[in-house]
Write a protein that holds these residues in place. Structure first.
Motif, PDB file in Angstrom:
ATOM      1  N   ARG A 100     -10.448  -3.285  -2.072  1.00 29.71           N
ATOM      2  CA  ARG A 100      -9.259  -2.041  -2.432  1.00 29.71           C
ATOM      3  C   ARG A 100      -9.484  -1.068  -1.117  1.00 29.71           C
ATOM      4  NH1 ARG A 100      -9.452   1.507  -7.704  1.00 29.71           N
ATOM      5  NH2 ARG A 100     -10.900   2.572  -6.386  1.00 29.71           N
ATOM      6  N   GLU A 101     -10.352  -0.714  -0.705  1.00 35.14           N
ATOM      7  CA  GLU A 101     -10.610  -0.004   0.564  1.00 35.14           C
ATOM      8  C   GLU A 101      -9.631  -0.589   1.682  1.00 35.14           C
ATOM      9  OE1 GLU A 101     -13.751   1.695   3.897  1.00 35.14           O
ATOM     10  OE2 GLU A 101     -14.545   0.800   1.950  1.00 35.14           O
ATOM     11  N   ASP A 102      -9.787  -1.707   2.079  1.00 33.82           N
ATOM     12  CA  ASP A 102      -9.030  -2.644   3.003  1.00 33.82           C
ATOM     13  C   ASP A 102      -7.684  -2.385   2.647  1.00 33.82           C
ATOM     14  OD1 ASP A 102     -11.262  -3.348   4.648  1.00 33.82           O
ATOM     15  OD2 ASP A 102     -11.446  -5.186   3.413  1.00 33.82           O
ATOM     16  N   LEU A 103      -6.907  -2.615   1.484  1.00 29.62           N
ATOM     17  CA  LEU A 103      -5.775  -2.253   1.101  1.00 29.62           C
ATOM     18  C   LEU A 103      -5.219  -0.922   1.188  1.00 29.62           C
ATOM     19  CD1 LEU A 103      -5.610  -4.429  -2.231  1.00 29.62           C
ATOM     20  CD2 LEU A 103      -4.209  -5.034   0.045  1.00 29.62           C
ATOM     21  N   ASP A 104      -6.053  -0.032   1.059  1.00 30.57           N
ATOM     22  CA  ASP A 104      -5.588   1.474   1.238  1.00 30.57           C
ATOM     23  C   ASP A 104      -5.668   1.673   2.754  1.00 30.57           C
ATOM     24  OD1 ASP A 104      -5.910   1.984  -1.262  1.00 30.57           O
ATOM     25  OD2 ASP A 104      -7.920   2.730  -1.239  1.00 30.57           O
ATOM     26  N   ASN A 105      -6.288   0.810   3.643  1.00 34.02           N
ATOM     27  CA  ASN A 105      -6.124   1.287   5.043  1.00 34.02           C
ATOM     28  C   ASN A 105      -5.238   0.573   5.674  1.00 34.02           C
ATOM     29  OD1 ASN A 105      -8.704   2.640   4.960  1.00 34.02           O
ATOM     30  ND2 ASN A 105      -9.803   1.077   5.409  1.00 34.02           N
ATOM     31  N   LEU A 106      -4.274  -0.166   4.985  1.00 31.59           N
ATOM     32  CA  LEU A 106      -3.138  -0.939   5.256  1.00 31.59           C
ATOM     33  C   LEU A 106      -2.025   0.244   5.615  1.00 31.59           C
ATOM     34  CD1 LEU A 106      -2.795  -4.317   3.688  1.00 31.59           C
ATOM     35  CD2 LEU A 106      -3.118  -3.890   6.036  1.00 31.59           C
ATOM     36  N   MET A 107      -1.920   1.089   4.570  1.00 30.84           N
ATOM     37  CA  MET A 107      -1.010   2.092   4.230  1.00 30.84           C
ATOM     38  C   MET A 107      -1.009   3.140   5.324  1.00 30.84           C
ATOM     39  SD  MET A 107       0.488   0.830   1.824  1.00 30.84           S
ATOM     40  CE  MET A 107       0.409  -0.537   0.514  1.00 30.84           C
ATOM     41  N   ARG A 108       0.013   3.364   5.993  1.00 26.04           N
ATOM     42  CA  ARG A 108       0.115   4.727   7.056  1.00 26.04           C
ATOM     43  C   ARG A 108       1.380   5.328   6.730  1.00 26.04           C
ATOM     44  NH1 ARG A 108       2.687   2.682  11.314  1.00 26.04           N
ATOM     45  NH2 ARG A 108       2.859   0.171  11.198  1.00 26.04           N
ATOM     46  N   PRO A 109       1.381   6.586   7.047  1.00 26.89           N
ATOM     47  CA  PRO A 109       2.602   7.215   7.122  1.00 26.89           C
ATOM     48  C   PRO A 109       3.591   6.720   8.264  1.00 26.89           C
ATOM     49  CG  PRO A 109       0.864   8.700   7.587  1.00 26.89           C
ATOM     50  CD  PRO A 109       0.216   7.356   7.506  1.00 26.89           C
ATOM     51  N   LEU A 110       4.795   6.988   8.169  1.00 27.73           N
ATOM     52  CA  LEU A 110       5.725   6.519   9.120  1.00 27.73           C
ATOM     53  C   LEU A 110       6.193   7.685   9.938  1.00 27.73           C
ATOM     54  CD1 LEU A 110       8.591   4.584   7.291  1.00 27.73           C
ATOM     55  CD2 LEU A 110       6.748   3.789   8.783  1.00 27.73           C
TER      56      LEU A 110
END
Length: 65
Positions: free
Chosen positions: A55-65
């Motif tokens: 789940r941590e790796d999935l969270d790290n995929l997300m980044r603000p534009l």
């Protein structure tokens, strides 16, 4: 007594199937597989055929534009 439920507390790693990961980030399993193939999402073998992601790796995929 420990629970088999994927929710835990603390620093314990949360492992997800590709289907769970797709639901978690509101994407398709095909997208998850593409991210793994591109090297953007690490995946780990569980047994002979099962793939899991953290789940941590999935969270790290997300980044603000």
């Amino acid at each position: 007594m420990t629970s088999a439920h994927p929710q835990t507390s603390g620093t314990e790693t949360i492992w997800m199937t590709l289907q769970q990961a797709a639901v978690y980030i509101a994407a398709s399993v095909k997208t998850i597989r593409r991210l793994i193939a591109a090297g953007d999402l690490p995946a780990y073998l569980c047994g002979k055929r099962g793939l899991r992601v953290r789940r941590e790796d999935l969270d790290n995929l997300m980044r603000p534009l």
